[in-house]
Design a protein around this motif. Structure first.
Motif, PDB file in Angstrom:
ATOM      1  N   TYR A  97      -5.502 -21.762 -24.469  1.00  0.00           N
ATOM      2  CA  TYR A  97      -5.094 -20.728 -25.432  1.00  0.00           C
ATOM      3  C   TYR A  97      -4.536 -19.550 -24.652  1.00  0.00           C
ATOM      4  CZ  TYR A  97      -5.429 -17.211 -29.141  1.00  0.00           C
ATOM      5  OH  TYR A  97      -5.152 -16.232 -30.056  1.00  0.00           O
TER       6      TYR A  97
ATOM      7  N   SER B 174      -9.026 -20.503 -37.167  1.00  0.00           N
ATOM      8  CA  SER B 174      -7.698 -21.044 -36.901  1.00  0.00           C
ATOM      9  C   SER B 174      -7.634 -22.417 -37.560  1.00  0.00           C
ATOM     10  CB  SER B 174      -7.443 -21.172 -35.396  1.00  0.00           C
ATOM     11  OG  SER B 174      -7.420 -19.906 -34.771  1.00  0.00           O
TER      12      SER B 174
ATOM     13  N   LEU C 236       1.298 -15.988 -29.457  1.00  0.00           N
ATOM     14  CA  LEU C 236       0.092 -16.779 -29.202  1.00  0.00           C
ATOM     15  C   LEU C 236       0.499 -18.228 -28.976  1.00  0.00           C
ATOM     16  CD1 LEU C 236      -1.959 -15.422 -32.255  1.00  0.00           C
ATOM     17  CD2 LEU C 236      -2.054 -14.546 -29.908  1.00  0.00           C
ATOM     18  N   ARG C 237      -0.297 -18.938 -28.163  1.00  0.00           N
ATOM     19  CA  ARG C 237       0.017 -20.337 -27.891  1.00  0.00           C
ATOM     20  C   ARG C 237      -1.275 -21.125 -27.741  1.00  0.00           C
ATOM     21  NH1 ARG C 237       0.784 -23.275 -22.961  1.00  0.00           N
ATOM     22  NH2 ARG C 237       2.157 -25.089 -23.225  1.00  0.00           N
ATOM     23  N   PHE C 238      -1.315 -22.280 -28.394  1.00  0.00           N
ATOM     24  CA  PHE C 238      -2.444 -23.196 -28.242  1.00  0.00           C
ATOM     25  C   PHE C 238      -1.907 -24.591 -27.969  1.00  0.00           C
ATOM     26  CE2 PHE C 238      -5.261 -26.457 -29.999  1.00  0.00           C
ATOM     27  CZ  PHE C 238      -6.429 -26.181 -29.309  1.00  0.00           C
ATOM     28  N   ARG C 239      -2.561 -25.297 -27.039  1.00  0.00           N
ATOM     29  CA  ARG C 239      -2.191 -26.695 -26.810  1.00  0.00           C
ATOM     30  C   ARG C 239      -3.440 -27.482 -26.429  1.00  0.00           C
ATOM     31  NH1 ARG C 239      -4.253 -28.186 -22.544  1.00  0.00           N
ATOM     32  NH2 ARG C 239      -3.649 -27.508 -20.453  1.00  0.00           N
TER      33      ARG C 239
ATOM     34  N   GLU D 266       0.771 -28.952 -29.564  1.00  0.00           N
ATOM     35  CA  GLU D 266       1.005 -27.560 -29.163  1.00  0.00           C
ATOM     36  C   GLU D 266       1.545 -26.767 -30.342  1.00  0.00           C
ATOM     37  OE1 GLU D 266       4.100 -25.207 -26.257  1.00  0.00           O
ATOM     38  OE2 GLU D 266       3.053 -26.951 -25.420  1.00  0.00           O
ATOM     39  N   ASP D 267       1.078 -25.524 -30.469  1.00  0.00           N
ATOM     40  CA  ASP D 267       1.563 -24.611 -31.503  1.00  0.00           C
ATOM     41  C   ASP D 267       1.784 -23.248 -30.856  1.00  0.00           C
ATOM     42  OD1 ASP D 267       1.784 -24.210 -34.649  1.00  0.00           O
ATOM     43  OD2 ASP D 267       0.761 -22.449 -33.846  1.00  0.00           O
ATOM     44  N   GLU D 268       2.995 -22.730 -31.008  1.00  0.00           N
ATOM     45  CA  GLU D 268       3.339 -21.417 -30.448  1.00  0.00           C
ATOM     46  C   GLU D 268       3.762 -20.497 -31.586  1.00  0.00           C
ATOM     47  OE1 GLU D 268       6.105 -19.379 -26.942  1.00  0.00           O
ATOM     48  OE2 GLU D 268       5.977 -21.557 -27.157  1.00  0.00           O
TER      49      GLU D 268
ATOM     50  N   SER E 143      -3.480 -24.442 -35.387  1.00  0.00           N
ATOM     51  CA  SER E 143      -2.491 -23.382 -35.208  1.00  0.00           C
ATOM     52  C   SER E 143      -2.981 -22.395 -34.153  1.00  0.00           C
ATOM     53  CB  SER E 143      -2.263 -22.661 -36.534  1.00  0.00           C
ATOM     54  OG  SER E 143      -1.524 -21.464 -36.346  1.00  0.00           O
ATOM     55  N   ALA E 144      -2.058 -21.727 -33.482  1.00  0.00           N
ATOM     56  CA  ALA E 144      -2.414 -20.679 -32.528  1.00  0.00           C
ATOM     57  C   ALA E 144      -2.822 -19.399 -33.241  1.00  0.00           C
ATOM     58  CB  ALA E 144      -1.240 -20.401 -31.585  1.00  0.00           C
TER      59      ALA E 144
ATOM     60  N   SER F 193      -9.513 -19.427 -29.441  1.00  0.00           N
ATOM     61  CA  SER F 193      -8.995 -18.169 -29.988  1.00  0.00           C
ATOM     62  C   SER F 193     -10.132 -17.205 -30.290  1.00  0.00           C
ATOM     63  CB  SER F 193      -8.156 -18.437 -31.243  1.00  0.00           C
ATOM     64  OG  SER F 193      -8.912 -19.132 -32.211  1.00  0.00           O
TER      65      SER F 193
END
Length: 731
Positions: A337, A23, A300-303, A272-274, A9-10, A439
């Protein structure tokens, strides 16, 4: 998932809870209808799977059926009496009609002599799965879930003065003005899993997911006369909401099969998680009467992208009677991130007195915006051999290089020995690591506080920022671990299987979030190098060493009778203890200011690590099946848990408790099953938080122990009994 690394998760947990600074993978995005089985490798597995596999691996295997399907609908709600939380019928008044106050200056409420009873948290869940053939050579399996969960509220009545004793509205003010319980959530997710045999030896496969979740969580109620309120905007006070929109997606594709004596698997994975934040029913106090009440607070965004190539074959070795399994592999991973700023009104300091930004959650500022990237590549080798008919040895090693902190080399040795039929011993020793998450390296969140008209920043700063570096922050290094495990598996009776595993995991240089460093240390250090306007700060450090020891016991037993059907018994017991073995020294500038490791990671955070989760958990269950009738009865015992306070007198102990779940099922047709059940059948609630005078004579416990009467550390929650019914169509 299906043997491939799933994205995290972001969201970074930075508040006061177990898991602070981490996270997690959002397992709740995976519909239960999509899962065929879940595999658990309980040995340390970093030498095979890389970062995060210090204690093992959980693999979620998706359904592969090329035909058939199911559709189910479940509806339920909490039906509970909130034990220890009294009901009140109104406000006590004097001869003049004004509210009477108690010795603490709070309104006197009239008790009914009963505890609060509520029905809430109505939840509708619809799940479906269908398998479709792709000609005669493949399958396409699709699953989906829709869930609509209403919020719960376990608040106690608020006795504080809301308006004033002279205001007639005080008599009728809403005393259930908070919302303390589950958030309001609506989510939908869809998964597919497919495979197609290109030839008899080679298969193309793919799986993907798409999910969206909208949530609404309540914060503390702002009373009408609160300094954080602007009466012209919210004349009756307000309960602000943090609203979230989570968009989660992933896709994987690959080719696997055999070429001669070699088995191969090549794949590419995208995830991806936004996580977007909004604020509703709130205001920016500093904007005065012109403040809006809804805000976009940023996100927040993670991929990640992951590419894998693995090969394996059986190889004859002259000095062994049995062939050796030899496997090699390589992996490339690219991660990003991002922090996105909110709209100006969500963080700005306006012309009126009061805190800057939207109440409850000030938005991310442009200065918080960041994009952090890294990549890594790894190679591994794995050898598995039967030394004798009864003795197996497995050896693995992995080298991995990260673009940010450098490289790491890890190994694993595992063995299993079949003593006699029905009894096997096993053990493993492995080194491992956990790479600092992006993160933890890049998350930043600041708020502006005005002191004598001068803006001052407080918040979380990334380790590479000027503020953190000036306070002694250094680039985060990987956590390093040594995992020892040993156990046995025994089948003492037909149908009975027992597995016992002992483990000891030592982790050095664990990454933790520091305390909010005091302004009398932060300000001089920063002003000394020309940084002004920062009052308090915190950042991530490799700050502690820990040791975790424990034992897992799992037993299963099946017993079939002629007249009373089939019984499947399962039992599980876990003992788990974590100790903080060392607090690492404060970095240079902070050490020179006489701060220690205890100042950076204090009593409260240490106790959360060591006692914030129960040391023991027991699961006992029986599944019964007789013709069309079925039932499940489950008992779960959670051991004692500590919710630590700043001092021992404010620590809160959550006693151990047994929770009982039950479900009854009946197959009316081959294609129709109806079920009904209850989770927490006997409506067990944790003890209420302490209130009234403190035992040390130092005043009273916080009034919020009465308003929010249960600890969030309760391992079984505090929502009480949940009753549900379910209908399932199968074909």
């Amino acid at each position: 998932m299906n043997g491939k690394r799933r994205h995290t998760s972001a969201l970074l947990n930075v508040n006061g809870s177990v898991g602070r600074g981490s996270s997690a993978v959002d397992l709740n995005m995976i519909p239960a209808s999509a899962i065929e089985r879940i595999e658990v490798l309980r040995d340390g597995a970093a030498a095979q799977y890389g970062s995060d596999a210090i204690a093992g691996v959980i693999n979620v295997v998706l359904k592969t059926a090329p035909e058939g399907g199911s559709l189910s609908a479940t509806y339920g709600q909490h039906v509970t009496t909130i034990s220890g939380v009294p009901e009140f019928s109104g406000v006590a008044t004097g001869p003049d009609g004004r509210p009477l106050l108690d010795s603490r200056g709070n309104v006197q409420l009239i008790p009914t002599g009963k505890d609060r009873s509520v029905n809430d948290g109505e939840t509708l869940t619809i799940q479906g799965n269908i398998g479709l053939p792709i000609g005669e050579r493949g399958f396409f399996n699709v699953s989906g879930e829709f869930r609509d969960r209403n919020p719960t509220n376990r608040q106690g009545f608020d006795p504080r003065v809301q308006f004033s004793v002279d205001d007639p509205r005080e008599i009728t003010a809403n005393r259930l003005n908070h919302r303390f319980g589950n958030a309001d959530v609506q989510d939908i997710s869809v998964f597919y899993n497919m495979g197609y045999n290109i030839t008899d030896e080679i298969e193309f496969y793919s799986f993907a997911s798409l999910g969206d979740r909208e949530g609404e969580s309540a914060a503390f109620f702002r009373r009408p006369n609160d300094s954080r309120n602007t009466p012209e905007v919210q004349p009756n006070g307000f309960l602000p909401f943090i609203v979230t929109d989570v968009q989660d997606q992933s896709a994987a594709a690959g080719v696997r099969g055999s070429l001669g004596e070699w088995q191969f698997d090549t794949s590419f994975v995208y995830g991806e998680d936004e996580f977007n934040f909004g604020v509703e029913n709130s205001l920016n106090t500093s904007l005065g009467p012109l403040s809006q009440t809804e805000f976009d607070a940023g996100g927040l965004r993670f991929r990640h992208y992951v590419a894998n190539a693995d090969v394996q074959r059986m190889l004859d070795v002259g000095f062994l009677d049995n062939p050796v399994s030899v496997a090699f592999g390589a992996e490339y991973r690219d991660e990003r991130y991002q922090v996105k700023a909110g709209e100006t009104a969500s963080f700005i300091q306006g012309p009126f007195p009061g805190a800057a930004g939207s109440q409850v959650f000030p938005g991310f500022q442009p200065s918080n915006e960041v994009t952090g990237d890294r990549n890594s590549w790894a190679v591994y080798a794995d050898f598995d051999a039967d030394i004798t008919e009864n003795w197996n040895i497995a050896i693995a090693g992995r080298f991995e290089d990260f673009s940010d902190f450098g490289s790491t080399l890890n190994g694993k040795l595992a063995t299993r020995y079949q003593v006699i039929d029905g009894l096997a011993l096993r053990g493993a020793v492995s080194s491992g690591f956990r790479a600092p998450s992006l993160s933890q390296q890049f998350f930043t969140s600041t708020a502006t506080n005005f002191i004598d008209g001068v803006p001052n920043e407080v918040g979380t700063f990334p380790v590479g920022s000027d503020v953190a570096v000036a306070l002694g922050a250094t680039p985060l290094d990987a956590e390093e671990s040594l995992n020892l495990s040993a156990g046995f598996v025994i089948d003492p009776l037909p149908g009975l299987n027992i597995a016992v595993d002992f483990y000891r995991i030592k982790i050095d240089d664990r990454i933790v979030l520091t305390e909010n460093l005091p302004s009398n240390v932060v300000v001089p250090l920063l002003e000394g190098i020309g940084i002004t306007g920062v009052q308090r700060a915190r950042f991530f450090i490799n700050g502690i060493d820990t040791r975790t020891t424990g034992v897992d016991v799992v037993a299963t037993y099946s017993y079939e009778t002629d007249d009373f059907g089939l019984f499947r018994f399962t039992g599980g017991f876990n003992y788990n203890e974590t100790d903080v073995t060392e607090l690492l020294a404060a970095p240079g500038p902070l050490a020179q200011a006489n701060l220690t490791g205890e100042d950076l990671f204090g009593r409260l955070e240490q106790l959360r690590f060591e006692k914030g989760q129960p040391k023991t958990k027991t699961n006992l269950a029986v599944n019964w099946l007789l013709d069309e009738l079925g039932a499940t009865l489950r008992f779960t015992r959670f051991g004692e848990t500590l919710d630590p306070g700043s001092t021992e007198v404010t620590d809160e102990i959550i006693d151990s408790a047994w929770i009982t779940d039950i479900e009854l099922r009946y197959d009316f047709k081959e294609w129709l099953q109806l079920a009904a059940g209850a989770n927490n059948l006997f409506d067990k609630m944790p003890d209420v938080s302490p209130f009234g005078p403190r035992p040390d004579g130092n005043g009273n416990f916080s009034i919020f122990n009465e308003i929010l009467p249960f600890s969030s550390f309760s391992p079984f929650g505090f929502n009480g009994r949940f009753i549900y019914a379910r209908a399932t169509l199968s074909w």
